[in-house]
Design a protein around this motif. Structure first.
Motif, PDB file in Angstrom:
ATOM      1  N   GLU A   1      30.141 -11.228 -10.693  1.00  0.00           N
ATOM      2  CA  GLU A   1      29.703 -10.861  -9.344  1.00  0.00           C
ATOM      3  C   GLU A   1      28.186 -11.010  -9.199  1.00  0.00           C
ATOM      4  OE1 GLU A   1      31.129  -7.101  -8.028  1.00  0.00           O
ATOM      5  OE2 GLU A   1      33.248  -7.705  -8.103  1.00  0.00           O
ATOM      6  N   VAL A   2      27.451 -10.605 -10.237  1.00  0.00           N
ATOM      7  CA  VAL A   2      25.992 -10.748 -10.199  1.00  0.00           C
ATOM      8  C   VAL A   2      25.597 -12.225 -10.090  1.00  0.00           C
ATOM      9  CG1 VAL A   2      23.881 -10.520 -11.565  1.00  0.00           C
ATOM     10  CG2 VAL A   2      25.451  -8.591 -11.388  1.00  0.00           C
ATOM     11  N   ALA A   3      26.251 -13.077 -10.888  1.00  0.00           N
ATOM     12  CA  ALA A   3      25.944 -14.514 -10.847  1.00  0.00           C
ATOM     13  C   ALA A   3      26.211 -15.082  -9.457  1.00  0.00           C
ATOM     14  CB  ALA A   3      26.769 -15.259 -11.892  1.00  0.00           C
ATOM     15  N   ALA A   4      27.325 -14.678  -8.862  1.00  0.00           N
ATOM     16  CA  ALA A   4      27.667 -15.154  -7.519  1.00  0.00           C
ATOM     17  C   ALA A   4      26.647 -14.681  -6.493  1.00  0.00           C
ATOM     18  CB  ALA A   4      29.069 -14.666  -7.146  1.00  0.00           C
ATOM     19  N   GLU A   5      26.252 -13.410  -6.603  1.00  0.00           N
ATOM     20  CA  GLU A   5      25.262 -12.861  -5.665  1.00  0.00           C
ATOM     21  C   GLU A   5      23.929 -13.592  -5.778  1.00  0.00           C
ATOM     22  OE1 GLU A   5      25.182  -8.766  -6.726  1.00  0.00           O
ATOM     23  OE2 GLU A   5      27.090  -8.289  -5.730  1.00  0.00           O
ATOM     24  N   MET A   6      23.502 -13.841  -7.016  1.00  0.00           N
ATOM     25  CA  MET A   6      22.254 -14.577  -7.231  1.00  0.00           C
ATOM     26  C   MET A   6      22.330 -15.986  -6.640  1.00  0.00           C
ATOM     27  SD  MET A   6      21.322 -13.604 -11.170  1.00  0.00           S
ATOM     28  CE  MET A   6      20.193 -12.255 -11.587  1.00  0.00           C
ATOM     29  N   ALA A   7      23.429 -16.663  -6.918  1.00  0.00           N
ATOM     30  CA  ALA A   7      23.578 -18.041  -6.474  1.00  0.00           C
ATOM     31  C   ALA A   7      23.568 -18.141  -4.946  1.00  0.00           C
ATOM     32  CB  ALA A   7      24.867 -18.636  -7.030  1.00  0.00           C
ATOM     33  N   VAL A   8      24.304 -17.266  -4.294  1.00  0.00           N
ATOM     34  CA  VAL A   8      24.377 -17.297  -2.829  1.00  0.00           C
ATOM     35  C   VAL A   8      23.009 -16.980  -2.231  1.00  0.00           C
ATOM     36  CG1 VAL A   8      25.372 -16.186  -0.796  1.00  0.00           C
ATOM     37  CG2 VAL A   8      26.841 -16.812  -2.726  1.00  0.00           C
ATOM     38  N   ALA A   9      22.326 -15.979  -2.783  1.00  0.00           N
ATOM     39  CA  ALA A   9      20.999 -15.619  -2.274  1.00  0.00           C
ATOM     40  C   ALA A   9      20.022 -16.786  -2.430  1.00  0.00           C
ATOM     41  CB  ALA A   9      20.472 -14.384  -3.001  1.00  0.00           C
ATOM     42  N   LEU A  10      20.016 -17.426  -3.597  1.00  0.00           N
ATOM     43  CA  LEU A  10      19.105 -18.542  -3.833  1.00  0.00           C
ATOM     44  C   LEU A  10      19.429 -19.727  -2.924  1.00  0.00           C
ATOM     45  CD1 LEU A  10      18.902 -18.422  -7.735  1.00  0.00           C
ATOM     46  CD2 LEU A  10      17.017 -17.963  -6.162  1.00  0.00           C
ATOM     47  N   ALA A  11      20.706 -19.992  -2.725  1.00  0.00           N
ATOM     48  CA  ALA A  11      21.098 -21.106  -1.861  1.00  0.00           C
ATOM     49  C   ALA A  11      20.649 -20.881  -0.426  1.00  0.00           C
ATOM     50  CB  ALA A  11      22.612 -21.301  -1.912  1.00  0.00           C
ATOM     51  N   LYS A  12      20.587 -19.622  -0.022  1.00  0.00           N
ATOM     52  CA  LYS A  12      20.184 -19.289   1.343  1.00  0.00           C
ATOM     53  C   LYS A  12      18.686 -19.034   1.467  1.00  0.00           C
ATOM     54  CE  LYS A  12      24.590 -17.290   2.848  1.00  0.00           C
ATOM     55  NZ  LYS A  12      25.235 -16.105   3.466  1.00  0.00           N
ATOM     56  N   GLY A  13      17.959 -19.166   0.351  1.00  0.00           N
ATOM     57  CA  GLY A  13      16.519 -18.955   0.376  1.00  0.00           C
ATOM     58  C   GLY A  13      16.108 -17.501   0.438  1.00  0.00           C
ATOM     59  N   GLU A  14      16.994 -16.623  -0.036  1.00  0.00           N
ATOM     60  CA  GLU A  14      16.720 -15.186   0.022  1.00  0.00           C
ATOM     61  C   GLU A  14      16.135 -14.677  -1.298  1.00  0.00           C
ATOM     62  OE1 GLU A  14      20.499 -14.347   3.060  1.00  0.00           O
ATOM     63  OE2 GLU A  14      20.545 -13.600   0.995  1.00  0.00           O
ATOM     64  N   SER A  15      15.468 -13.526  -1.229  1.00  0.00           N
ATOM     65  CA  SER A  15      14.867 -12.913  -2.411  1.00  0.00           C
ATOM     66  C   SER A  15      15.940 -12.311  -3.317  1.00  0.00           C
ATOM     67  CB  SER A  15      13.885 -11.814  -1.975  1.00  0.00           C
ATOM     68  OG  SER A  15      13.485 -11.045  -3.089  1.00  0.00           O
ATOM     69  N   LEU A  16      15.630 -12.270  -4.617  1.00  0.00           N
ATOM     70  CA  LEU A  16      16.526 -11.638  -5.594  1.00  0.00           C
ATOM     71  C   LEU A  16      16.112 -10.202  -5.912  1.00  0.00           C
ATOM     72  CD1 LEU A  16      17.036 -14.547  -8.171  1.00  0.00           C
ATOM     73  CD2 LEU A  16      18.527 -13.896  -6.278  1.00  0.00           C
ATOM     74  N   ASP A  17      15.110  -9.695  -5.218  1.00  0.00           N
ATOM     75  CA  ASP A  17      14.548  -8.382  -5.553  1.00  0.00           C
ATOM     76  C   ASP A  17      15.591  -7.267  -5.530  1.00  0.00           C
ATOM     77  OD1 ASP A  17      12.133  -9.580  -5.867  1.00  0.00           O
ATOM     78  OD2 ASP A  17      11.245  -8.843  -4.006  1.00  0.00           O
ATOM     79  N   SER A  18      16.532  -7.334  -4.618  1.00  0.00           N
ATOM     80  CA  SER A  18      17.527  -6.270  -4.514  1.00  0.00           C
ATOM     81  C   SER A  18      18.649  -6.422  -5.533  1.00  0.00           C
ATOM     82  CB  SER A  18      18.130  -6.247  -3.105  1.00  0.00           C
ATOM     83  OG  SER A  18      18.832  -7.455  -2.840  1.00  0.00           O
ATOM     84  N   ILE A  19      18.716  -7.584  -6.183  1.00  0.00           N
ATOM     85  CA  ILE A  19      19.783  -7.850  -7.158  1.00  0.00           C
ATOM     86  C   ILE A  19      19.278  -7.692  -8.585  1.00  0.00           C
ATOM     87  CG2 ILE A  19      21.445  -9.568  -7.997  1.00  0.00           C
ATOM     88  CD1 ILE A  19      21.202 -10.936  -5.233  1.00  0.00           C
ATOM     89  N   ALA A  20      18.145  -8.345  -8.888  1.00  0.00           N
ATOM     90  CA  ALA A  20      17.646  -8.408 -10.270  1.00  0.00           C
ATOM     91  C   ALA A  20      16.478  -7.452 -10.481  1.00  0.00           C
ATOM     92  CB  ALA A  20      17.223  -9.833 -10.591  1.00  0.00           C
ATOM     93  N   LYS A  21      16.696  -6.463 -11.315  1.00  0.00           N
ATOM     94  CA  LYS A  21      15.647  -5.476 -11.605  1.00  0.00           C
ATOM     95  C   LYS A  21      14.935  -5.749 -12.927  1.00  0.00           C
ATOM     96  CE  LYS A  21      16.925  -3.217  -7.923  1.00  0.00           C
ATOM     97  NZ  LYS A  21      16.117  -3.315  -6.704  1.00  0.00           N
ATOM     98  N   ASP A  22      15.510  -6.632 -13.744  1.00  0.00           N
ATOM     99  CA  ASP A  22      14.927  -6.938 -15.049  1.00  0.00           C
ATOM    100  C   ASP A  22      14.214  -8.291 -15.010  1.00  0.00           C
ATOM    101  OD1 ASP A  22      16.026  -4.616 -16.330  1.00  0.00           O
ATOM    102  OD2 ASP A  22      17.967  -5.643 -16.396  1.00  0.00           O
ATOM    103  N   LYS A  23      13.429  -8.546 -16.051  1.00  0.00           N
ATOM    104  CA  LYS A  23      12.776  -9.840 -16.247  1.00  0.00           C
ATOM    105  C   LYS A  23      12.980 -10.249 -17.706  1.00  0.00           C
ATOM    106  CE  LYS A  23      10.432 -10.029 -12.213  1.00  0.00           C
ATOM    107  NZ  LYS A  23      10.597 -11.079 -11.192  1.00  0.00           N
ATOM    108  N   VAL A  24      13.285 -11.515 -17.933  1.00  0.00           N
ATOM    109  CA  VAL A  24      13.360 -12.033 -19.304  1.00  0.00           C
ATOM    110  C   VAL A  24      12.570 -13.330 -19.372  1.00  0.00           C
ATOM    111  CG1 VAL A  24      15.650 -11.023 -19.674  1.00  0.00           C
ATOM    112  CG2 VAL A  24      15.443 -13.406 -18.956  1.00  0.00           C
ATOM    113  N   SER A  25      12.260 -13.737 -20.601  1.00  0.00           N
ATOM    114  CA  SER A  25      11.551 -14.996 -20.807  1.00  0.00           C
ATOM    115  C   SER A  25      12.288 -15.834 -21.840  1.00  0.00           C
ATOM    116  CB  SER A  25      10.120 -14.731 -21.284  1.00  0.00           C
ATOM    117  OG  SER A  25       9.386 -14.049 -20.282  1.00  0.00           O
TER     118      SER A  25
END
Length: 374
Positions: free
Chosen positions: A297-321
């Motif tokens: 579900e997280v992957a789907a939410e990220m993908a849809v948001a990115l495709a629509k040009g929306e921010s991921l701030d409300s979905i992704a709270k972590d950062k990795v490198s």
């Protein structure tokens, strides 16, 4: 003279300022035009987005049984059933997956969900996608290259969970015991993290007699490695086996049975149905249950948001490198140690399996003893 100098300076300043304004205006127009095109395009698409989904292999049951249908279902829900989803499976072939990325680029997907066969080898393909304006969500494995988002599980925690379970099974005998470690494929960065987590728990607490990095996560390769370990160490000298996933655990257990070795703990991961059935019949000690619905579900939410040009701030709270990208927006999903004592509260409760599926045929009596009833 001084006045003329001041006038010349003023004229130069005015000209420079005018040029800066002109350039800034041009730049703003170009940037605005670019952004407007991107935003306008995303806005124009609305729910009519095109999502590419590339999974790594089909030997592990989870990808076709759980990941694909769960991701596709969530994307459809988020887009009012209007999104187009293009899917392919690389069948553990890194070259094939690179070709599949090229196809997705040719087909002009808006976003790509990618579970890499080989996290390093896929780097150039990820760069190609990014150059084509396609955002890439690294799914389950942290791919190299300019990825835009990542979701997986806390992989070191998976290894720690497995190691702790193995030590618990060995009990007071652990410090005098010898185990075999069967790690995953070196092409999968998750495997290195599982191994690191397991070693952080096992080192100094138990003797590691033999350790393998298993090519392609193959159960057949794990079976051959286990046979080699039994030959090298002696069948009476192995007290337990750390297996990084359930598929390999199946191959390991087959080798143990063939050598007449029974009743030693073997770990696993993925909560595959066959593994759950081995757990209730005391052939496998544990598995790591990972909530595929949550990860998907997280992957789907990220993908849809990115495709629509929306921010991921409300979905992704972590950062990795990764080795090639820093501060990637991420979601790390927690894991659970699955044993015969919590099957009702995990895979059955979450709808991964029904009690009828687990308890079919010869497994019914084992289920009855454990009170597995769904």
């Amino acid at each position: 003279m001084k006045l003329n100098t001041r006038m010349r300076r003023a004229a130069v300043a005015i000209a420079a300022g005018a040029m800066a304004v002109s350039l800034a205006a041009c730049g703003s127009a170009e940037e605005a035009g670019g952004d407007t095109d991107a935003t306008g395009s995303a806005a124009a698409k609305g729910d009519n987005i095109k999502v590419g989904l590339l999974l790594p292999e089909n030997k592990t049951a989870r990808y076709e049984k759980f990941d694909r249908p769960l991701i596709e279902k969530k994307i459809k829900e988020l887009t009012n059933n209007k999104a187009e989803i293009q899917y392919n499976n690389a069948r553990q072939d890194a070259n094939l997956q690179a070709q599949q990325v090229d196809t997705m680029i040719t087909n002009k997907v808006d976003v790509l969900i990618l579970d890499a066969v080989d996290a390093k080898a896929i780097k150039n393909s990820v760069q190609k996608a990014a150059d084509a304006g396609i955002k890439v969500v690294a799914y389950d494995r942290l791919a190299e290259g300019p990825i835009s988002a990542y979701t997986s599980f806390d992989n070191e925690e998976v290894g720690r969970t497995q190691g702790e379970a193995l030590l618990k099974a060995l009990g007071d005998k652990a410090k005098d015991s010898q185990i075999v470690m069967m790690n995953g494929s070196v092409t999968d960065p998750n495997a290195a993290q599982f191994k690191k987590g397991a070693h952080s728990v096992l080192d100094g607490k138990v003797k590691i007699g033999r350790e393998f990095d298993t090519k392609e996560w193959s159960p057949d390769n794990a079976n051959a490695n286990m046979e080699a370990a039994i030959t090298a160490l002696g069948k009476d000298k192995i007290a337990g086996v750390y297996s990084a996933n359930d598929g390999m655990a199946g191959g390991i257990i087959t080798a143990l049975k063939a050598a007449g070795i029974a009743d030693i703990p073997v770990t696993g991961q993925d909560a595959e149905l066959a593994a759950v059935q081995r757990i209730i019949t005391d052939q496998q000690y544990m598995s790591v249950y990972k909530s595929y619905p949550q990860e998907a579900e997280v992957a789907a939410e990220m993908a849809v948001a990115l495709a629509k040009g929306e921010s991921l701030d409300s979905i992704a709270k972590d950062k990795v490198s990764s080795g090639s990208a820093n501060d990637v927006p991420s979601v790390l999903v927690p894991v659970v140690s699955l044993t015969k004592d919590n099957i009702n509260d995990t895979v059955i409760k979450d709808g991964i399996y029904t009690a009828d599926e687990i308890c079919a045929g010869n497994y019914k009596s084992a289920c009855d003893k454990l009170g597995i009833d769904g």
